[in-house]
Design a protein around this motif. Structure first.
Motif, PDB file in Angstrom:
ATOM      1  N   ASP A 105       0.831  -1.209   0.000  1.00  0.00           N
ATOM      2  CA  ASP A 105       0.000   0.000   0.000  1.00  0.00           C
ATOM      3  C   ASP A 105       0.869   1.263   0.000  1.00  0.00           C
ATOM      4  OD1 ASP A 105       0.801   0.664   2.582  1.00  0.00           O
ATOM      5  OD2 ASP A 105      -1.064   0.039   3.539  1.00  0.00           O
ATOM      6  N   GLY A 106       0.225   2.404   0.090  1.00  0.00           N
ATOM      7  CA  GLY A 106       0.907   3.677  -0.071  1.00  0.00           C
ATOM      8  C   GLY A 106       1.873   4.052   1.035  1.00  0.00           C
ATOM      9  N   PHE A 107       1.896   3.292   2.124  1.00  0.00           N
ATOM     10  CA  PHE A 107       2.864   3.534   3.192  1.00  0.00           C
ATOM     11  C   PHE A 107       3.838   2.365   3.366  1.00  0.00           C
ATOM     12  CE2 PHE A 107      -0.298   6.726   4.048  1.00  0.00           C
ATOM     13  CZ  PHE A 107       0.461   7.820   4.467  1.00  0.00           C
ATOM     14  N   ASP A 191       8.870  12.328   3.275  1.00  0.00           N
ATOM     15  CA  ASP A 191       9.011  12.631   4.701  1.00  0.00           C
ATOM     16  C   ASP A 191       7.786  12.207   5.515  1.00  0.00           C
ATOM     17  OD1 ASP A 191      11.491  13.640   4.255  1.00  0.00           O
ATOM     18  OD2 ASP A 191      10.858  15.745   4.170  1.00  0.00           O
ATOM     19  N   ASP A 192       6.611  12.206   4.885  1.00  0.00           N
ATOM     20  CA  ASP A 192       5.400  11.793   5.616  1.00  0.00           C
ATOM     21  C   ASP A 192       5.219  10.270   5.614  1.00  0.00           C
ATOM     22  OD1 ASP A 192       4.623  11.205   3.053  1.00  0.00           O
ATOM     23  OD2 ASP A 192       2.788  12.412   3.084  1.00  0.00           O
ATOM     24  N   PHE A 215      -3.081   3.689  -5.776  1.00  0.00           N
ATOM     25  CA  PHE A 215      -3.260   4.764  -4.789  1.00  0.00           C
ATOM     26  C   PHE A 215      -2.447   5.954  -5.304  1.00  0.00           C
ATOM     27  CE2 PHE A 215       0.050   1.801  -3.419  1.00  0.00           C
ATOM     28  CZ  PHE A 215       1.160   2.633  -3.415  1.00  0.00           C
ATOM     29  N   PRO A 216      -2.713   7.154  -4.772  1.00  0.00           N
ATOM     30  CA  PRO A 216      -1.963   8.323  -5.240  1.00  0.00           C
ATOM     31  C   PRO A 216      -0.504   8.243  -4.783  1.00  0.00           C
ATOM     32  CG  PRO A 216      -3.947   8.950  -4.010  1.00  0.00           C
ATOM     33  CD  PRO A 216      -3.716   7.505  -3.753  1.00  0.00           C
ATOM     34  N   LEU A 217       0.375   8.048  -5.728  1.00  0.00           N
ATOM     35  CA  LEU A 217       1.805   7.961  -5.434  1.00  0.00           C
ATOM     36  C   LEU A 217       2.332   9.384  -5.258  1.00  0.00           C
ATOM     37  CD1 LEU A 217       3.922   5.657  -5.347  1.00  0.00           C
ATOM     38  CD2 LEU A 217       4.205   5.967  -7.816  1.00  0.00           C
ATOM     39  N   THR A 218       3.153   9.588  -4.239  1.00  0.00           N
ATOM     40  CA  THR A 218       3.719  10.922  -4.039  1.00  0.00           C
ATOM     41  C   THR A 218       4.730  11.226  -5.147  1.00  0.00           C
ATOM     42  OG1 THR A 218       3.385  10.778  -1.657  1.00  0.00           O
ATOM     43  CG2 THR A 218       5.026  12.376  -2.439  1.00  0.00           C
TER      44      THR A 218
END
Lengths: 253, 283
Positions: A105-107, A191-192, A215-218
């Motif tokens: 997932d995104g994290f 950083d988040d 998911f929205p990739l940074t």
């Protein structure tokens, strides 16, 4: 090594050096790689810019030397590491693992356990193996040979490897997610704690990567292109590390 | 000194339905397959199986012997997944307690040294704690850090397969990895060791280092001589994994009809005969 012709790198070869680069600067640690291309990567890293890495024979010994993927490990034995010792090293922390998740997932939460309802999964996978302990004990990276919305999902069905958002308290202390290398791109973490597009492989657009990610990739600023292997690295891959081109089965050209 | 030799039937005679059974080895490596087959032929049922799982878990699930699997993975190594365990999970036919593989070791070790739990970071933050709601955390009394308290995994019985043993229960691994077999024995009320050959005690260390004697007689209830007793899993240096037969096992599992044929022929039929080791490594 000498090289007389300019070589054109395949996607698999770009991935191999991207995997190798994930271990750059790691020094004297156990480098554990799952999958063909990560195995090429850690051996390339040790053979060239990261000579202190320690690598398993796949059974219970650490070996020096450089041997091809898909062939028996050959080299000088430098350590006996039965699983019990590996577990000690995992929790000790001098290890960097690159695992192959079925979902991320995104994290950076990663699933290798089961797809679907946990109590009656649609697809039973391996099980969590050492992923929970790995991810809270030492540097952890992932290899995704087929970047798609099936793998990069907004929520994984079972968190085996712990992501940045869930690593709190004692799980945070040694938690250290590094990179996700895929057949399209290299990702790292903003950083988040969110997954961020670090580079796209030559010939791949940012939009293609975003479309293949569920998911929205940074994305921060201009996204660079992943580096090409040097001629010496290409020669090492083609002649020594993977003469049978097993890498092309994992990432077809 | 006690002569602890017994047969596989004797071992099964000491087991009861509903027991928690630890099975040594790792994946498709040095699994006590001969003893597992004895269980398949018995009327034992409702077992809780604790294992670094391989075809032991698959076979017991396929035969309906298992209520619950306590595991970190189930794999055949050269083939990633065991088809029967996969089918049992996907049918919701077995309960599970899925732990990080280091947590599993910690649980066995806690039971072995008579501690109620051992603290660890492994599992924290993951869904291992979500799906094992019985797990608790414990506060470090010195530093205050909140760690996971992995509970002891007490075993009613353990079965392991070793390369050599003497008739008293001193047992030896000769391959590259002892796995966690000694912990299984220590964590269990009764521990049964099958082995390739029972030899005189002095023979054990004639050429091998004493460090290969990870299991000693005070940890062992019974010893079974079972040549080829780990086949089709590996038992180096005696033999490698029988990859052909492992593939046949997986292929047969794809369909109930072909599995029934496989089971009749090799496992539970009246004339069932498990194949001999084919890839013996010359001494």
């Amino acid at each position: 090594m000498t090289s007389t012709v300019t070589k054109t790198a395949t996607r698999a070869e770009v991935c191999a050096v991207a995997c190798a680069d994930a271990f750059r600067g790691n020094g004297e640690v156990l480098a554990s790689a799952f999958g063909t291309i990560p195995a090429i990567g850690v051996r390339l890293a040790r053979h060239t810019f990261e000579p202190d890495l320690m690598i398993s024979d796949g059974e219970a010994q650490l070996l020096r030397g450089t041997w091809p993927v898909g062939a028996p490990a050959v080299g000088e034995v430098e350590a006996w590491v039965p699983f019990r010792t590996i577990f000690d090293l995992v929790w000790h922390g001098k290890r960097h693992v690159m695992m192959i998740p079925s979902q991320v997932d995104g994290f950076g939460n990663a699933n290798i356990s089961a797809i679907g309802d946990y109590h009656r999964p649609k697809v039973q996978l391996l099980g969590v193996r050492g992923a929970p302990g790995n991810s809270v004990s030492h540097p952890t990276s992932y290899w995704v040979p087929k970047h798609s919305v099936r793998v990069f999902v907004s929520k994984v069905d079972m968190v085996a490897g712990v992501g940045n958002d869930r690593a709190v308290g004692a799980a945070r202390r040694y938690h250290d997610l590094r990179r996700v290398v895929t057949n399209l791109a290299v990702l790292d973490y903003a950083d988040d704690g969110s997954l961020r597009l670090a580079s796209v492989h030559p010939g791949v657009t940012v939009d293609e990567v975003l479309a293949a990610t569920g998911f929205p990739l940074t994305v921060e600023g201009d996204v660079p292109t992943s580096r090409l292997p040097t001629d010496d690295e290409l020669q090492l891959i083609r002649e020594v590390l993977d003469p049978d081109s097993l890498r092309d089965r994992e990432v077809p050209s | 000194m006690a002569d602890k030799r017994m047969t596989g039937t004797d071992v099964v005679g000491r087991l009861r339905s509903g027991m928690t059974l630890g099975i040594g080895g790792w994946g498709s490596r040095r699994k006590p397959m001969a003893l597992v087959r004895e269980i398949l032929r018995s009327d034992l049922t409702d077992l809780t199986v604790v294992s670094y799982g391989g075809p032991d878990v698959g076979l017991l699930c396929a035969a309906g012997k298992v209520r619950k699997v306590v595991f970190g993975f189930v794999s055949l190594d050269s083939i990633a997944l065991d088809p029967h365990f996969r089918a049992a999970r996907q049918a919701g036919a077995v309960e599970v307690a899925e732990y990080d593989e280091g947590m599993l070791q910690w649980g066995l070790y806690a039971a072995a040294v008579k501690l109620p739990f051992l603290p660890t970071r492994a599992g924290l933050g993951s869904d291992v704690v979500t799906y094992n709601p019985h797990l608790r955390t414990v506060s470090d009394p010195y530093d205050g850090e909140e760690l996971l308290a992995m509970p002891a995994l007490h075993l009613d019985a353990a079965i392991v397969h070793m390369n050599r043993a003497d008739l008293h229960g001193n047992a030896q691994f000769l391959g590259p990895d002892p796995y966690f077999d000694d912990l299984y024995c220590l964590a269990a009320e009764q521990a049964f060791v099958s082995c390739e050959r029972i030899v005189p005690t002095a023979e054990l260390t004639r050429t091998a280092h004493p460090a290969t004697l990870k299991i000693n007689r005070m940890m062992v209830t019974g010893v079974v001589e079972a040549p080829g007793g780990a086949h089709f899993t590996s038992c180096v240096p005696d033999y490698e994994r029988d990859e052909d037969f492992q593939r046949a096992y997986v292929t047969a599992a794809a369909d109930p009809g072909t599995w029934q044929e496989f089971a009749d022929r090799y496992l539970t039929g009246p004339d069932a005969q498990w194949p001999a080791v084919r890839q013996e490594i010359p001494a």
